[in-house]
Write a protein that holds these residues in place. Structure first.
Motif, mmCIF file in Angstrom:
data_model
loop_
_atom_site.group_PDB
_atom_site.id
_atom_site.type_symbol
_atom_site.label_atom_id
_atom_site.label_comp_id
_atom_site.label_asym_id
_atom_site.label_seq_id
_atom_site.Cartn_x
_atom_site.Cartn_y
_atom_site.Cartn_z
ATOM 1 N N GLU A 43 43.040 31.254 43.479
ATOM 2 C CA GLU A 43 43.317 29.844 43.747
ATOM 3 C C GLU A 43 43.333 29.039 42.460
ATOM 4 O OE1 GLU A 43 40.398 28.733 46.667
ATOM 5 O OE2 GLU A 43 41.584 29.555 48.329
ATOM 6 N N LYS A 44 42.421 29.359 41.550
ATOM 7 C CA LYS A 44 42.385 28.670 40.261
ATOM 8 C C LYS A 44 43.657 28.984 39.473
ATOM 9 C CE LYS A 44 39.674 28.116 36.068
ATOM 10 N NZ LYS A 44 38.506 28.571 35.315
ATOM 11 N N SER A 45 44.056 30.254 39.450
ATOM 12 C CA SER A 45 45.270 30.651 38.730
ATOM 13 C C SER A 45 46.502 29.987 39.330
ATOM 14 C CB SER A 45 45.442 32.172 38.769
ATOM 15 O OG SER A 45 44.403 32.807 38.085
ATOM 16 N N ALA A 96 38.780 32.930 44.812
ATOM 17 C CA ALA A 96 38.528 31.756 43.972
ATOM 18 C C ALA A 96 39.318 31.848 42.671
ATOM 19 C CB ALA A 96 37.034 31.628 43.683
ATOM 20 N N GLY A 98 46.591 27.142 40.890
ATOM 21 C CA GLY A 98 46.552 25.736 40.498
ATOM 22 C C GLY A 98 47.027 25.539 39.073
#
Length: 182
Positions: free
Chosen positions: A86-88, A83, A90
């Motif tokens: 994926e945030k990084s 998670a 994005g």
């Protein structure tokens, strides 16, 4: 030039199948643990407690429970890590996109040149860009020459380097109270 080199588009991504396999293994271990617990309880109820029979069953059951605890902990860690990654990713993709648009404006690229520059930075070959845009390879080459001239670079590698260097020199996530640097 980059026709023979695999781009990041071709790199395999981790699949949800890996997590499902770990979850299936955990479920199987839970079933095995339940079997051993039921067997131990039945042995006690029958009154035929034989130490040489009970110790291995108790050890196996304890081992399964300890293994389950470690596997659940590992799964939770991997899910949290995924998670965050994926945030990084994005944030990085958004920052790169904004940085590209800012540079394209500064360089005074036309919409067609900006389109070709974006495909070039993503690693597409001249032939691929021409196909995607529905234009001739010569037109793409003309756009690339104009892009390189306006950006003050010698080629594709330097064009990408300008963006990457700028992106790497700035934090992806702005500090609290500061303006976004992109």
């Amino acid at each position: 030039m980059m026709d023979d080199v695999a781009s990041t588009r071709d790199v395999a991504r981790p699949k949800a199948r890996d997590a499902r396999l770990l979850i299936a293994l955990i479920a199987f271990q839970i079933l095995c643990s339940a079997f051993f617990v039921v067997d131990i309880v039945e042995d006690f109820q029958e009154g035929g407690v034989v130490l040489t029979h009970m110790l291995p069953e108790l050890g196996a059951t304890l081992g399964l429970f300890v293994g389950l605890a470690f596997e659940v902990r590992a799964l939770m860690y991997l899910m949290r890590r995924q998670a965050v990654m994926e945030k990084s990713l994005g944030v990085a993709a958004g920052a790169l996109g904004a940085l590209m648009e800012d540079y394209f404006r500064q360089w005074g690229l036309t919409p067609s040149e900006a389109d070709v520059a974006a495909f070039t930075i993503k690693g597409y070959s001249i032939a691929e860009i021409a196909t995607l845009r529905g234009s001739a390879e010569g037109t793409v080459k003309t756009h690339l020459n104009a892009i390189y001239r306006k950006a003050g670079v010698q080629g594709r590698g330097q064009l990408v380097s300008v963006l990457i260097e700028d992106l790497m020199n700035a934090p992806l996530v702005p500090e609290a109270g500061s303006a976004t640097r992109v």
